[in-house]
Motif scaffolding. Structure first.
Motif, short mmCIF file in Angstrom:
data_model
loop_
_atom_site.label_atom_id
_atom_site.label_comp_id
_atom_site.label_asym_id
_atom_site.label_seq_id
_atom_site.Cartn_x
_atom_site.Cartn_y
_atom_site.Cartn_z
N LEU A 1 11.37 -9.82 -17.30
CA LEU A 1 12.74 -9.96 -17.80
C LEU A 1 13.14 -8.67 -18.49
O LEU A 1 12.29 -7.96 -19.02
CB LEU A 1 12.80 -11.10 -18.83
CG LEU A 1 12.74 -12.53 -18.30
CD1 LEU A 1 12.60 -13.50 -19.45
CD2 LEU A 1 13.97 -12.84 -17.47
N PRO A 2 14.43 -8.39 -18.52
CA PRO A 2 14.86 -7.18 -19.23
C PRO A 2 14.63 -7.36 -20.74
O PRO A 2 14.92 -8.41 -21.28
CB PRO A 2 16.36 -7.09 -18.94
CG PRO A 2 16.62 -8.07 -17.87
CD PRO A 2 15.56 -9.11 -17.94
N ASN A 3 14.09 -6.34 -21.37
CA ASN A 3 13.90 -6.42 -22.82
C ASN A 3 15.15 -5.92 -23.54
O ASN A 3 16.16 -5.63 -22.90
CB ASN A 3 12.63 -5.68 -23.24
CG ASN A 3 12.70 -4.19 -22.91
OD1 ASN A 3 13.79 -3.64 -22.68
ND2 ASN A 3 11.55 -3.55 -22.86
N GLU A 4 15.07 -5.76 -24.85
CA GLU A 4 16.28 -5.38 -25.60
C GLU A 4 16.78 -3.99 -25.21
O GLU A 4 17.94 -3.67 -25.38
CB GLU A 4 16.07 -5.50 -27.12
CG GLU A 4 14.94 -4.71 -27.72
CD GLU A 4 13.57 -5.35 -27.48
OE1 GLU A 4 12.58 -4.70 -27.79
OE2 GLU A 4 13.50 -6.49 -26.96
N GLN B 1 5.26 1.56 -15.16
CA GLN B 1 6.20 2.36 -15.95
C GLN B 1 7.54 2.43 -15.25
O GLN B 1 7.60 2.87 -14.12
CB GLN B 1 5.65 3.78 -16.17
CG GLN B 1 4.52 3.83 -17.16
CD GLN B 1 4.91 3.34 -18.54
OE1 GLN B 1 6.06 3.50 -18.96
NE2 GLN B 1 3.99 2.71 -19.25
N PRO B 2 8.63 1.98 -15.88
CA PRO B 2 8.65 1.43 -17.22
C PRO B 2 8.39 -0.07 -17.23
O PRO B 2 8.56 -0.73 -16.21
CB PRO B 2 10.09 1.69 -17.66
CG PRO B 2 10.87 1.60 -16.38
CD PRO B 2 9.96 2.10 -15.30
N TRP C 1 13.09 -3.81 -17.62
CA TRP C 1 12.38 -5.01 -17.16
C TRP C 1 10.93 -4.93 -17.59
O TRP C 1 10.25 -3.94 -17.35
CB TRP C 1 12.48 -5.12 -15.64
CG TRP C 1 13.84 -5.52 -15.18
CD1 TRP C 1 14.93 -4.71 -15.09
CD2 TRP C 1 14.26 -6.83 -14.78
NE1 TRP C 1 16.01 -5.45 -14.66
CE2 TRP C 1 15.64 -6.75 -14.45
CE3 TRP C 1 13.62 -8.06 -14.66
CZ2 TRP C 1 16.36 -7.84 -14.02
CZ3 TRP C 1 14.36 -9.16 -14.22
CH2 TRP C 1 15.72 -9.04 -13.91
N ARG D 1 6.50 -13.50 -16.59
CA ARG D 1 7.76 -13.32 -15.88
C ARG D 1 8.37 -12.00 -16.33
O ARG D 1 8.33 -11.67 -17.51
CB ARG D 1 8.68 -14.46 -16.27
CG ARG D 1 9.98 -14.49 -15.55
CD ARG D 1 10.62 -15.80 -15.90
NE ARG D 1 11.85 -16.01 -15.20
CZ ARG D 1 12.64 -17.03 -15.44
NH1 ARG D 1 12.31 -17.93 -16.34
NH2 ARG D 1 13.75 -17.18 -14.79
N ILE E 1 17.55 -19.34 -6.09
CA ILE E 1 18.33 -18.96 -7.25
C ILE E 1 19.78 -19.43 -7.06
O ILE E 1 20.43 -19.07 -6.09
CB ILE E 1 18.25 -17.44 -7.50
CG1 ILE E 1 16.86 -17.09 -7.99
CG2 ILE E 1 19.31 -16.99 -8.50
CD1 ILE E 1 16.60 -15.63 -8.17
N ALA E 2 20.22 -20.28 -7.98
CA ALA E 2 21.59 -20.77 -8.01
C ALA E 2 22.04 -21.42 -6.70
O ALA E 2 23.23 -21.44 -6.40
CB ALA E 2 22.56 -19.63 -8.38
#
Lengths: 466, 609
Positions: free
Chosen positions: B458-461, B414-415, B465, B456, B548-549
């Motif tokens: 990822l941030p949702n709408e 949570q969350p 995350w 994975r 990353i990058a």
């Protein structure tokens, strides 16, 4: 009396006639002047020809001396001049080359005055034009004037925070400008940036520091690395910088404002604040801090008097105030409300606060499940993001807008400038994010530009002025 | 440490007794391996057993042991910090660790921190390459690491003491005892490790701050034969760790992580004429406390508990056919500041059939079905076969479908926790060639792995995350393992081992190699023994990896050591050793921005009595 005058005239005529009849004995006065082809030049124009002209040639070589003055610096703005020239007998003009130095320094226009001072080798001269004024204009500008600065958080513990510059016409994106200009990494998790005069202050959260740079060149001015713990945002008032700090995120009782001395670039004192100080802005010598709540939640805006560094009565708004703006003397506070996962979901709210008495003038509530963010404005229009849609309203509106102007966006932050909305999309947080530019007159997407990893904030740089 | 100190130290260490005999740490006549399936149903898989002599070279760290002696690649957040493996290009939760037959991957994050496992606590460590979900459950995608404790049913009483001290105030003490008779056997071990871990970062003036750690391990294993048919065994281990988490070059570390793990299993085994049945119950518990500020008493915590019951029957249907079936019930529950009090019941049925077609060809087929209250129920299968082309050449082939179930964090955090998640599925095929020529053994394996629905965060709408089944990864690669052992006369012994791995593991969408998966990695070790004196050198190369990058440079790092055995009066056998880690003083980062230790010395004393 009459006879005396007559005799004097006769002597003068006689001497004139005799000098005409004998050149070797009689001398003529020559008028010397200095000139250039133009009076203003760019420092990149190369060579300026100074011409000294004599109305009559001299019978022997003469040396003309001159003096160089003005705001331009010999050896820096132009190659040093000898200070004298030899005008060969029989010649009526001579030139001197003034070589302008094309440097990379951004500087104000400067002037050079060349003044003829003396001539040796003859006494038969007069200065008709004894000086010339030249204005040299600079042809340099700072690398990062007139454009958009995109601050990248980078990844937490990734050490890849960065700043990108996007030219105003959106034609060019330059990434990692801090790193490249200073040949050193910006640090870990850049949270926010704010400007004070020509300086930009970058709050680098997980490196526990603030980097100070020239906002137009991005050359480092100072690094403030002591006195912060989870720094978030910075504002300026009463000649000081004020940085919000969470302290330990898990400790609600150790949050504070760090007061930064802007001459020594060090934290000189701290002011204790309630849980979760986030966005901060100043209205003259009053500071307003949105107490979003850090890891927890809070529902107030703290008010600090920067002349005494004392905390006044807080303004209670809704849960999690996440963005604040000052528009025509009114403070607008957007609160997100508590999200559902907290088990205590509360609605978002938009409050307008009268800054003369810090009272709430208007308060507009969202639905319980609505959690808006990123309050921005342009003139009298407010913008915010809600569920991937951008809404706008006039400051005088008495109700929240019911339909969005842009839909289906994934902004990690947004900002408005000159009729355009700039939103950053962090994508999957591990590959390059983008800057999305919308024309607000018709809500159309102007351009989507690839930037770096995790873009988190947008700022605007205008023209540098001295 | 400067060079002359090293030389001085080596000389001092060598100058002990002259006349001594080589000792063997374990001499086991009769052995009962806890995890019989590992040996019985491994057709088609490469099994690599790490010997005691190898284990002792790399001290207390399973990361270092496997990094220098296998094809596994590790990401280590600095020495002693969280260490996670990548087996054949798979991710950290795709290597299952199996302790005496039970999968012990964390219910919270699906991984095992390889810096919390002390190799000294096990009789043997076996690496089984390739998918093994049918037999070993969730996470057995790249391969499985088996930690086995053997019980020795004969009259004996053995004690071993290992003490180490070295750079950065690193201390290690380990005591093990094994006693038994024909009816019962017990072993007990306790060990404690500590390090200030404050090494200087090469090329800088900085030191590794906030990297102190200490571990305490207790192991107790015992077995009793009631009669020829009934055997009861109990295995227990307790692990307690207190670590500060070091920062990196740009972000100072100030946090602390305390964790405890308790594992207990009790097994009753009945051996019939044609049938062996086993009933096992186990209790696994993991607890952690995370302190954002190590000096504060504010922390967040979590706990996950597993209760397991398993009944397995192994039939000898005929000389050629053998069948193993097992049913397993798991009750899982957790509680924590970030995931409430979830609980879940999982049930699985597994059947494995092994067929020896003839003396040269054998294969097994297996199938497993899981039933769970909270996620889609995986069905997985495997096929393994081995064929002896000649006495020196064996071909192995295995193909399998494997899974990783969503973890507690994925499901309940949570969350963000997402109860709609599917398990990750992986299909793979692995072809191996094993050659034995006298003293030389060569293993060549090529494999293909296709993994879908990888989870994975990822941030949702709403900007929160949350994990989703999004990634598809395809990988293939080749492994080469070469071993050479040679006895010269009675006194000399040479042991050479090299591993090389070529690994491709690509995100199917971007066609890019996953981060932290080197295309090329390899290691080599040479050990030489002359009478009582032993020397070794080990070398590790990890090629460049994407991060990353960016890209992280590859590196070479090498360790060298020597030991000397001496027999003291009475019956104590003594061995003194010293190891120089990172002997060339190389600057390297295994995880970006986290410089690894400079040259350092660890000395040790091993007593057997």
């Amino acid at each position: 009396m009459r006879i005396t005058r007559f005799l004097l005239v006769a002597v003068l005529i006689g001497s004139f006639l005799s000098s005409c009849s004998n050149d070797d004995d009689e001398q003529i006065i020559s008028n010397l002047s200095i000139s250039t082809s133009d009076n203003s030049f760019s420092e990149g124009d190369g060579t300026v020809t100074l011409t000294i002209t004599a109305s009559e040639a001299f019978s022997a070589d003469v040396t003309v001396s001159y003096e160089v003055s003005g705001s331009a610096t010999s050896g820096q703005d132009f190659e040093a001049l000898s200070g004298s020239l030899t005008l060969v007998s029989g010649e009526t003009s001579i030139s001197e080359n003034l070589t302008l130095i094309d440097d990379d320094e951004v500087e104000q226009s400067e002037n050079i005055t060349v003044t003829l001072t003396s001539v040796t080798g003859t006494t038969d001269f007069m200065f008709s034009t004894d000086s010339v004024d030249i204005t040299i204009s600079d042809n340099d500008s700072f690398a990062f004037e007139n454009g958009i600065l995109v601050l990248h958080e980078g990844n937490f513990f990734g050490g890849n925070a960065s700043v990108s510059f996007v030219s105003d016409d959106l034609s060019e994106v330059t990434n990692t400008i801090f790193n490249d200009t200073n040949e050193s990494p910006l640090g870990d998790t850049a949270q926010s940036m704010a400007f004070n005069g020509d300086l930009a202050f970058i709050v680098v959260n997980n490196s526990q520091k603030v980097e100070v740079v020239n906002r137009y060149s991005f050359e480092s001015v100072a690094t403030i690395s002591e006195g912060f713990l989870n720094p978030r945002y910075i504002a300026f008032a009463n000649g000081k910088g004020y940085v919000t700090n969470w302290g330990d995120g898990t400790n609600p009782d150790d949050d504070y404002l760090a007061v930064v001395n802007l001459e020594t670039y060090s934290v000189e004192s701290t002011i204790a604040l309630p849980e979760g100080p986030e966005w901060i802005l100043s209205n003259e010598n009053t500071l307003y801090v949105a107490q979003q709540g850090g890891f927890g939640q809070n529902n107030i805006v703290s008010v600090i008097d920067a002349t005494t560094n004392t905390v006044g009565d807080p303004i209670t708004v809704a849960d999690r105030p996440n963005s604040i703006q000052l528009i025509d003397g009114s403070l607008w506070v957007l609160s997100g409300g508590n999200p559902a996962w907290t088990g205590n979901e509360t609605p978002g709210q938009l409050d307008k606060i009268n800054t003369t008495d810090n009272s709430i003038e208007t308060s507009l509530a969202f639905a319980t499940t609505e959690h808006p963010n990123y309050l921005s404005f342009d003139n009298d229009t407010l913008y915010y993001l809600l569920n991937g849609n951008v809404y706008s309203m006039n400051v005088s509106d008495t109700a929240l807008p019911t339909s969005e102007i842009i839909s289906g966006v994934f902004f990690y932050d947004m900002n408005i400038d000159n009729g355009r909305l700039y939103g950053v999309d962090a994508k999957d947080f591990s590959s390059a994010g983008s800057l999305e530019v919308y024309d607000l007159s018709d809500s159309s997407l102007v351009q989507s530009l690839e930037v770096s990893v995790v873009p988190g904030a947008v700022y605007f740089n205008g023209n540098f002025e001295f | 440490m400067k060079n002359h100190d090293l030389v001085l130290f080596l000389i001092c260490s060598c100058s002990f007794a002259i006349n001594a005999q080589q000792t063997s740490v374990h001499q086991l006549d009769e052995v009962v391996v806890s995890d019989t399936r590992l040996a019985q149903y491994a057709e088609g898989h490469k099994l690599t057993v790490l010997k005691d002599s190898t284990v002792q070279r790399n001290g207390i760290s399973l990361t270092s042991l496997l990094g220098f002696n296998s094809n596994l690649y590790f990401k280590e957040n600095g020495l002693g910090m969280v260490s996670s493996p990548s087996f054949r290009g798979t991710n950290a939760s795709h290597t299952a660790v199996v302790w005496n037959g039970i999968n012990i991957n964390s219910q919270l994050n699906g991984q095992v921190d390889f810096n919390t496992i002390n190799p000294f606590n096990y009789s043997n460590i076996t690496i089984r390459s390739g998918g093994g979900s049918v037999q070993y459950g969730t996470g057995a995608i790249g391969g499985t690491i088996h930690l086995n404790n053997e019980l020795n049913f004969k009259n004996h009483s053995e004690h071993q003491l290992f003490a180490g001290y070295g750079s950065f105030n690193s201390q290690s003490i380990n005591y093990m005892t094994s006693i038994g008779s024909k009816k019962w056997a017990t072993n007990f071990g306790i060990n404690y490790n500590h390090s200030d871990n404050d090494y200087r970062y090469l090329q800088t003036d900085d030191i590794n701050t906030n990297g102190e750690f200490e571990h305490l391990n207790l192991n107790f294993n015992t077995g009793y034969f009631f009669n020829d048919k009934h055997l009861v065994r109990l295995y227990h281990q307790t692990f307690v760790a207190d670590r500060n988490l070091s920062g990196n070059l740009f972000a100072p570390g100030r946090s602390r992580y305390k964790d405890q793990q308790y594992r207990t299993q009790l097994e009753w085994m009945h051996t019939g004429v044609k049938m062996i049945s086993k009933f096992k119950v186990a209790h696994l518990q993991e607890d952690f406390k995370y302190f954002e500020n190590k000096d504060s008493d504010i922390f967040s915590n979590g706990r996950a508990t597993t209760l397991l019951a398993r009944y397995a029957v192994d039939f000898d249907i005929s000389k050629a056919l053998r069948l193993n079936t097992l049913v397993q019930f798991n009750h899982l529950k957790g509680r924590g500041d970030s995931f409430g009090n979830p609980s879940r019941n999982d049930f699985s049925v597994t059947a494995i059939a092994k067929h020896k077609v003839d003396k040269r060809f054998r294969y097994n087929l297996s199938l497993r079905r899981d039933f769970s209250s909270d996620y889609d129920n995986p069905i997985v299968f495997a096929l393994g076969s081995s064929f002896d082309v000649s006495t020196t050449y064996e071909v192995k082939l295995n193909a399998s479908r494997n899974f990783r179930i969503p973890t507690f964090n994925d499901l309940y955090w949570q969350p963000g926790g997402n109860l709609e998640l599917l398990p990750e599925y992986s299909h793979q095929i692995d072809l191996g060639h094993a050659l034995r020529f006298g003293n030389m053994a060569i293993n060549v394996n090529t494999y293909f792995i296709d993994t879908k629905d990888m989870i994975r965060w990822l941030p949702n709408e709403s900007g929160i995350w949350s994990p989703i089944n999004v990634d598809k990864v395809q990988g293939y690669g080749a492994e080469l393992e070469l071993g050479y052992v040679k006895e010269i006369g009675k006194k000399q012994h040479i042991d050479v081992k090299t591993n090389y791995a070529y690994t491709i593991s690509e995100d199917k969408a971007t066609k890019e190699q996953l981060i932290y998966v080197p295309k090329h990695s390899g290691n080599a070790s040479v050990a030489y023994k002359y009478g009582n004196l032993g020397l070794f050198y080990q070398h590790l190369y990890n090629g460049k990896v994407s991060i990353i990058a960016n890209e992280l440079e590859g590196y070479d790092v090498a360790n060298a050591g020597l030991w000397y055995s001496l027999k003291l009066p009475v019956t104590i056998k003594c061995r003194l050793g010293v190891t120089v880690n990172n002997i060339f003083n190389t600057y390297y980062e295994n995880v970006a921005l986290r410089p690894m230790p400079n040259r350092n010395i660890q000395s040790n004393l091993l007593l057997n009595f």
